[in-house]
Motif scaffolding. Structure first.
Motif, short mmCIF file in Angstrom:
data_model
loop_
_atom_site.label_atom_id
_atom_site.label_comp_id
_atom_site.label_asym_id
_atom_site.label_seq_id
_atom_site.Cartn_x
_atom_site.Cartn_y
_atom_site.Cartn_z
N LYS A 1 0.81 -1.23 0.00
CA LYS A 1 0.00 0.00 0.00
C LYS A 1 0.84 1.27 0.00
CE LYS A 1 -3.46 0.94 2.37
NZ LYS A 1 -4.89 1.18 2.47
N ARG B 1 1.97 2.27 2.87
CA ARG B 1 1.33 2.85 4.07
C ARG B 1 2.36 3.13 5.15
NH1 ARG B 1 -4.26 1.79 6.30
NH2 ARG B 1 -4.20 1.87 8.56
N SER C 1 -8.01 -0.88 3.89
CA SER C 1 -8.64 -0.82 2.58
C SER C 1 -7.59 -1.14 1.51
CB SER C 1 -9.23 0.56 2.37
OG SER C 1 -8.29 1.57 2.73
N GLU D 1 -15.92 3.31 4.76
CA GLU D 1 -15.35 2.35 5.69
C GLU D 1 -16.18 2.24 6.97
OE1 GLU D 1 -13.94 4.88 4.28
OE2 GLU D 1 -12.07 4.31 3.31
MG MG Z 1 -8.01 3.17 4.24
#
Ligand code: MG
Ligand code: TXA
Length: 346
Positions: free
Chosen positions: A57, A59, A144, A181
Motif C-alpha cells: 500500500k 502505508r 482498505s 469504511e
Molecule cells: Mg483506508
C-alpha cells in the motif's frame, strides 16, 4: 461476479475462497470484498505477512490496522477486556460496519497495532469475507485495498488498478454495499469515543448505548487526532478539490461560477454532485454520486465518483457539501479529507 448477499454455501467460487484462506495461512496477501470497501488482508499473527500490507500500500508504519474476525467468540482470544458497552455494541452491530478499539493480549503481530496497547477489531457481514475469515481460522489484518492516500476500492477493478502485481489473490465479490469504511469507536473507557465516522451512524450508536463522545480530532481538525490514521491526507483524487458548503441555491450558484472561471483558465473541471442537481451544471465532467434524497446511495457511489475524475483526467473538482446528519456525516468526513480541508462557505 458473485453478487453480494449470496450465502457462502452457494458461492460459485467457494473453491477460490478456500484457496485464498490457504494463501492467508501461508503468509500471503489476499484482497477481499467486505460490505464497506475491499480489504487487503494478511494473517494478523505473522509480522512478516503483515509487513507486506504496508509495503504493497505504501502505508506509513505508524498507522495501525484493523483485525477482522469471522466469529464473535474469537474476540476473547485477542482482547484482554470486554467492557459492557463493547459487548452491547457487538450485539447490536456485528457482523457489520463497526470497528471496536480494545486492549489486546499481546498475541497479535506488533506491526498490526503500530506498537499500541490497543487493537481495532471488526466482524464484517459480507458473505465472502465471513467465509474467508472462518476458513482462515485466525484474525486477518486488513486496511482498505488501495494505494495509501487514494480513494478506497468499492469494486475489484479499483483494487486491480492500484495493486496489480502487489498481491497474491484478488477475490471478486462485485460492488460493496455501504461504500464508506467502518465506523471506528474506542471502547477502552467508560464512554465510547467515536474515532472515525463510517457505515454505522452516530445516531444508531447513540440509540444502542446512550451516549457517544466525538473525538476532539474529529471536531477540530487542528487538534491532534487520536485515531492515528486520521492525520494523513486520505481518500483523495489526484485533482485539486474544493468542497462548497452553505445554503443549497448559493452552493449551486457558486459552483457554477467557480467552475466556469476555472474552465476559462484552462482547467479540466469536474463537479461532484447528486442526481437532483446534475443537470444544473455544465463542466468537463459532471458526476452525480447518488441521490440527495437517498443518503445511502451517496455513500455507496462516493469513491467510485472520485476515481472517475482521476480516470478522466480532471484536475479541478468542485463538490457539493451535505448536511452532517446520519451517513452524510461520514460522507462529509471523507469529502473534507479528499479536499485536504479546502472548504468554501457561501
Ligand atoms: Mg483506508
Ligand atoms: O471498513 C473498514 O474498516 C475497512 C475494511 C477493509 O474493513 N478497513 C479500513 O482500514 O478502513 P484502514 O486501515 O483503512 O483504517 C483503519 C482505521 C485507521 O483510521 C486507523 O488509524 C484506525 O482504524 N485504527 C486502527 N487501530 C487503531 C487503534 N489501536 N487505535 C485507534 N485507531 C486505530
Amino acid at each position: 461476479k458473485v453478487p453480494a448477499g449470496m450465502e457462502p454455501d452457494e458461492l460459485k467460487n467457494r473453491e477460490e475462497v478456500i484457496r485464498a484462506a490457504d494463501c492467508l495461512r501461508q503468509g500471503g496477501l489476499v484482497a477481499f470484498p467486505t460490505e464497506t470497501v475491499y480489504g487487503l488482508g494478511a494473517i494478523a499473527t505473522s509480522e512478516q505477512a503483515v509487513a507486506q500490507i504496508f509495503a504493497a500500500k505504501g502505508r506509513p508504519s505508524d498507522n495501525p490496522l484493523i483485525i477482522h474476525i469471522g466469529d464473535k467468540d474469537q474476540l476473547s482470544h485477542w482482547v484482554s477486556e470486554l467492557p459492557d458497552v463493547a459487548g452491547k455494541l457487538v450485539r447490536s452491530f456485528w457482523p457489520g460496519p463497526l470497528t471496536l478499539v480494545l486492549p489486546h493480549q499481546g498475541n497479535i503481530a506488533a506491526n498490526v497495532t503500530a506498537g499500541l496497547d490497543t487493537v481495532a477489531v471488526r466482524m464484517p457481514s459480507h458473505p465472502v469475507a465471513l467465509a474467508l475469515l472462518q476458513l482462515a481460522g485466525e484474525p486477518v489484518a486488513a486496511p482498505s485495498a488501495n494505494r495509501s492516500g487514494r480513494p478506497s476500492p468499492t469494486e475489484a477493478a479499483h483494487v486491480w488498478h492500484d495493486l496489480a502485481g502487489r498481491l497474491d489473490i484478488l477475490l471478486d465479490g462485485g460492488e460493496t454495499g455501504v461504500g464508506v469504511e467502518s465506523t471506528v469507536v474506542d471502547v477502552t473507557g467508560e464512554i465510547p469515543v467515536l474515532l472515525r465516522p463510517g457505515g454505522i451512524t452516530v445516531e444508531a450508536l447513540t440509540r444502542a448505548v446512550g451516549h457517544v463522545e466525538i473525538d476532539a480530532g474529529l471536531k477540530q481538525e487542528e487538534s491532534v487526532p487520536r485515531s492515528p490514521g486520521m492525520k494523513y491526507r486520505h481518500y483523495a483524487p489526484q485533482a485539486e478539490m474544493w468542497l462548497v458548503e452553505g445554503q443549497e441555491e448559493h452552493v449551486l450558484a457558486r459552483i457554477r461560477e467557480l467552475g466556469a472561471d476555472a474552465m476559462r483558465r484552462g482547467r479540466k473541471v469536474g463537479i461532484l454532485t447528486t442526481e437532483e442537481h446534475a443537470d444544473k451544471f455544465h463542466a468537463d465532467v459532471v458526476i452525480p454520486c447518488g441521490r440527495r434524497s437517498d443518503p445511502l446511495s451517496v455513500a455507496r457511489g462516493l469513491y467510485q465518483a472520485l476515481r472517475t475524475f482521476d480516470a478522466r483526467g480532471v484536475d479541478f473538482i468542485l463538490a457539493e457539501a451535505f448536511p452532517e446528519k446520519g451517513i452524510f456525516y461520514s460522507v462529509m468526513n471523507r469529502l473534507r479529507k479528499a479536499a485536504d480541508g479546502k472548504v468554501i462557505r457561501v
